[in-house]
Design a protein around this motif. Structure first.
Motif, PDB file in Angstrom:
ATOM      1  N   ASN A 109       0.801  -1.228   0.000  1.00 43.89           N
ATOM      2  CA  ASN A 109       0.000   0.000   0.000  1.00 43.89           C
ATOM      3  C   ASN A 109       0.831   1.275   0.000  1.00 43.89           C
ATOM      4  N   VAL A 110       2.134   1.147  -0.124  1.00 43.38           N
ATOM      5  CA  VAL A 110       2.992   2.336  -0.143  1.00 43.38           C
ATOM      6  C   VAL A 110       2.589   3.248  -1.302  1.00 43.38           C
ATOM      7  N   ASP A 111       2.439   4.515  -1.016  1.00 38.46           N
ATOM      8  CA  ASP A 111       2.116   5.516  -2.040  1.00 38.46           C
ATOM      9  C   ASP A 111       3.429   5.978  -2.660  1.00 38.46           C
ATOM     10  N   LEU A 112       3.703   5.537  -3.883  1.00 38.59           N
ATOM     11  CA  LEU A 112       4.983   5.843  -4.515  1.00 38.59           C
ATOM     12  C   LEU A 112       5.148   7.321  -4.830  1.00 38.59           C
ATOM     13  N   ALA A 113       4.053   8.061  -4.859  1.00 37.89           N
ATOM     14  CA  ALA A 113       4.149   9.496  -5.087  1.00 37.89           C
ATOM     15  C   ALA A 113       4.692  10.225  -3.857  1.00 37.89           C
ATOM     16  N   LYS A 114       4.741   9.511  -2.732  1.00 39.41           N
ATOM     17  CA  LYS A 114       5.161  10.147  -1.486  1.00 39.41           C
ATOM     18  C   LYS A 114       6.489   9.629  -0.965  1.00 39.41           C
ATOM     19  N   VAL A 115       7.167   8.820  -1.775  1.00 40.91           N
ATOM     20  CA  VAL A 115       8.482   8.314  -1.365  1.00 40.91           C
ATOM     21  C   VAL A 115       9.472   8.463  -2.513  1.00 40.91           C
ATOM     22  N   GLN A 116      10.736   8.538  -2.176  1.00 43.25           N
ATOM     23  CA  GLN A 116      11.797   8.544  -3.176  1.00 43.25           C
ATOM     24  C   GLN A 116      12.187   7.103  -3.469  1.00 43.25           C
ATOM     25  N   GLY A 117      12.479   6.808  -4.727  1.00 41.41           N
ATOM     26  CA  GLY A 117      12.967   5.484  -5.092  1.00 41.41           C
ATOM     27  C   GLY A 117      14.473   5.526  -5.260  1.00 41.41           C
ATOM     28  N   LEU A 118      15.177   4.684  -4.540  1.00 47.33           N
ATOM     29  CA  LEU A 118      16.643   4.679  -4.583  1.00 47.33           C
ATOM     30  C   LEU A 118      17.214   3.577  -5.458  1.00 47.33           C
ATOM     31  N   GLY A 119      16.355   2.705  -5.945  1.00 47.91           N
ATOM     32  CA  GLY A 119      16.803   1.595  -6.785  1.00 47.91           C
ATOM     33  C   GLY A 119      15.650   0.652  -6.997  1.00 47.91           C
ATOM     34  N   ASN A 120      15.557   0.085  -8.190  1.00 49.03           N
ATOM     35  CA  ASN A 120      14.405  -0.748  -8.531  1.00 49.03           C
ATOM     36  C   ASN A 120      14.783  -2.182  -8.866  1.00 49.03           C
ATOM     37  N   VAL A 121      16.065  -2.453  -8.973  1.00 48.39           N
ATOM     38  CA  VAL A 121      16.512  -3.807  -9.310  1.00 48.39           C
ATOM     39  C   VAL A 121      17.647  -4.210  -8.370  1.00 48.39           C
ATOM     40  N   TRP A 122      17.993  -5.482  -8.449  1.00 48.87           N
ATOM     41  CA  TRP A 122      19.055  -6.010  -7.597  1.00 48.87           C
ATOM     42  C   TRP A 122      20.365  -5.276  -7.837  1.00 48.87           C
ATOM     43  N   ASP A 123      21.084  -4.978  -6.782  1.00 49.42           N
ATOM     44  CA  ASP A 123      22.396  -4.339  -6.826  1.00 49.42           C
ATOM     45  C   ASP A 123      22.335  -2.876  -7.241  1.00 49.42           C
ATOM     46  N   GLU A 124      21.155  -2.301  -7.194  1.00 45.51           N
ATOM     47  CA  GLU A 124      20.997  -0.890  -7.536  1.00 45.51           C
ATOM     48  C   GLU A 124      20.546  -0.132  -6.287  1.00 45.51           C
ATOM     49  N   PHE A 125      21.343   0.819  -5.870  1.00 46.74           N
ATOM     50  CA  PHE A 125      21.036   1.623  -4.688  1.00 46.74           C
ATOM     51  C   PHE A 125      21.776   2.947  -4.867  1.00 46.74           C
ATOM     52  N   ASN A 126      21.034   4.030  -5.013  1.00 48.17           N
ATOM     53  CA  ASN A 126      21.635   5.336  -5.254  1.00 48.17           C
ATOM     54  C   ASN A 126      22.135   5.914  -3.925  1.00 48.17           C
ATOM     55  N   VAL A 127      23.408   5.716  -3.674  1.00 44.49           N
ATOM     56  CA  VAL A 127      23.990   6.132  -2.401  1.00 44.49           C
ATOM     57  C   VAL A 127      23.969   7.648  -2.254  1.00 44.49           C
ATOM     58  N   GLU A 128      24.200   8.361  -3.350  1.00 44.40           N
ATOM     59  CA  GLU A 128      24.215   9.821  -3.284  1.00 44.40           C
ATOM     60  C   GLU A 128      22.845  10.359  -2.864  1.00 44.40           C
ATOM     61  N   GLN A 129      21.796   9.821  -3.460  1.00 41.99           N
ATOM     62  CA  GLN A 129      20.454  10.246  -3.079  1.00 41.99           C
ATOM     63  C   GLN A 129      20.155   9.863  -1.628  1.00 41.99           C
ATOM     64  N   TYR A 130      20.627   8.709  -1.233  1.00 46.21           N
ATOM     65  CA  TYR A 130      20.422   8.249   0.137  1.00 46.21           C
ATOM     66  C   TYR A 130      21.045   9.227   1.135  1.00 46.21           C
ATOM     67  N   ILE A 131      22.267   9.622   0.869  1.00 41.61           N
ATOM     68  CA  ILE A 131      22.953  10.570   1.754  1.00 41.61           C
ATOM     69  C   ILE A 131      22.215  11.904   1.790  1.00 41.61           C
ATOM     70  N   ALA A 132      21.756  12.349   0.613  1.00 38.22           N
ATOM     71  CA  ALA A 132      21.061  13.635   0.527  1.00 38.22           C
ATOM     72  C   ALA A 132      19.758  13.652   1.325  1.00 38.22           C
ATOM     73  N   LEU A 133      19.139  12.499   1.488  1.00 35.06           N
ATOM     74  CA  LEU A 133      17.889  12.408   2.242  1.00 35.06           C
ATOM     75  C   LEU A 133      18.094  12.591   3.748  1.00 35.06           C
ATOM     76  N   GLN A 134      19.335  12.494   4.184  1.00 39.46           N
ATOM     77  CA  GLN A 134      19.669  12.607   5.607  1.00 39.46           C
ATOM     78  C   GLN A 134      18.823  11.646   6.463  1.00 39.46           C
ATOM     79  N   PRO A 135      18.855  10.359   6.114  1.00 37.40           N
ATOM     80  CA  PRO A 135      18.043   9.381   6.856  1.00 37.40           C
ATOM     81  C   PRO A 135      18.560   9.173   8.265  1.00 37.40           C
ATOM     82  N   ASP A 136      17.681   8.771   9.168  1.00 34.81           N
ATOM     83  CA  ASP A 136      18.147   8.408  10.498  1.00 34.81           C
ATOM     84  C   ASP A 136      17.866   6.945  10.835  1.00 34.81           C
TER      85      ASP A 136
END
Length: 340
Positions: A109-136
């Protein structure tokens, strides 16, 4: 493997079976996608964050923060579970969009319009975007203890330096145990639990009904172009739940390295007798009409009797997700009968 147990796509990986899992589970083939615009930097994940937050995950790791995390990034399966409890991640990673741009069912039920996607396939993860999000906090399920699902090995160290991580173990547990752990995490994060009591009651009612079908021999499988995979029940939380409820699920005599399934050629699709066949509905798996082109499969008694039903192999680990999954299964099993 929600990517296939397989990556909502291969079958689940173990340390020894990771290569197989990448083929079955991690090679989803969907294009990269961002899943919508990123939320505002100040957007909270949950209400009512408490001071002095701690949570002990299934690695035995105690995660501590000055206050309850509000900027949460989650693997899609974890995000789907947390969302149903009322937690709103700021970003997801793992299969969340299909080739046609529609939502991958495993993201729930996740609303994709309200979340950022960092990767959609195996071995794909946008580290730069992750850092920019300042996750905790980063949350992911685990099929192998200590290995966060869909966190790439090549960037794992960097990712884990950015924010604390929490892992929820799936393998060798029942769905009830997994859901309970996600509920514990969600409550600690201040989730509102809206709709949870009603969904839990539905799940419990459907679970009780399953005992009526203990006379049926059930085979659970996934189909690929050149092989059929018969799942090994103890490794899957949903199947453990079904068996605990009284269903008789086929256990393969010889499982592949890794322990998650037995690989059969389509010519040997009749290796096991079954009254009912539940097939993996994930996008990496063959559809019924494709499997019916395999002569041995098409001749199976359960197939000929029309007792071939869908199996949602990656239903969200929430009461809402399992209520829907189990209610659908009960409805199908009511139509089935023992075969000669």
């Amino acid at each position: 493997m929600s990517g296939p147990v397989l990556p909502r796509r291969g079958f689940l990986a173990s340390a020894a079976g990771l290569a197989a899992a990448l083929t079955l589970a991690a090679c989803g083939g969907e294009p990269a996608a961002t899943g919508g615009s990123a939320p505002a930097a100040s957007a909270p994940a949950t209400p009512g964050a408490a001071q002095g937050w701690t949570f002990t995950d299934d690695r035995g790791k105690k995660v501590e923060r000055p206050k309850a995390p509000s900027r949460i990034v989650a693997q899609v399966g974890a995000a789907a579970a947390l969302w149903d409890f009322g937690v709103r991640p700021v970003a997801v990673f793992g299969p969340h969009k299909l080739k046609d741009g529609s939502k991958d069912p495993q993201v729930g039920n996740v609303d994709l319009a309200k979340v950022q996607g960092l990767g959609n396939v195996w071995d794909e993860f946008n580290v730069e975007q992750y850092i920019a999000l300042q996750p905790d906090l980063l949350v992911s399920s685990m099929y192998v203890k200590g290995t966060l699902w869909y966190v790439p090995e090549k960037s794992k160290d960097t990712i884990e330096q950015v924010a604390p991580t929490a892992g929820i173990m799936l393998t060798g547990r029942s769905a009830t145990q997994v859901i309970g752990k996600y509920e514990e995490l969600a409550r600690s994060l201040g989730a509102d639990m809206q709709g949870v009591p009603e969904a839990k009651a539905r799940m419990e009612a459907a679970t009780k009904e399953l005992a009526r079908f203990g006379n049926l021999k059930i085979l659970m499988m996934s189909g690929g172009a050149d092989a059929m995979w018969v799942v090994n029940p103890p490794e899957y939380p949903d199947i453990v739940h079904l068996m605990d409820a009284g269903l008789d699920v086929v256990k393969p005599a010889k499982v592949d390295e890794g322990g998650f399934f037995q690989t059969l050629s389509w010519e040997n699709a009749d290796e096991y007798d079954a009254d009912v066949i539940l097939y993996d509905t994930r996008t990496q798996s063959l559809k019924p009409e494709e499997m019916m082109k395999k002569p041995t499969f098409a001749k199976l008694p359960a197939v000929k009797a029309g007792q071939l039903y869908p199996w949602n192999a990656e239903a969200p680990y929430s009461y809402q997700g399992y209520a829907a999954f189990l209610e659908g299964l009960v409805a199908n099993l009511k139509k089935a009968k023992e075969l000669p």
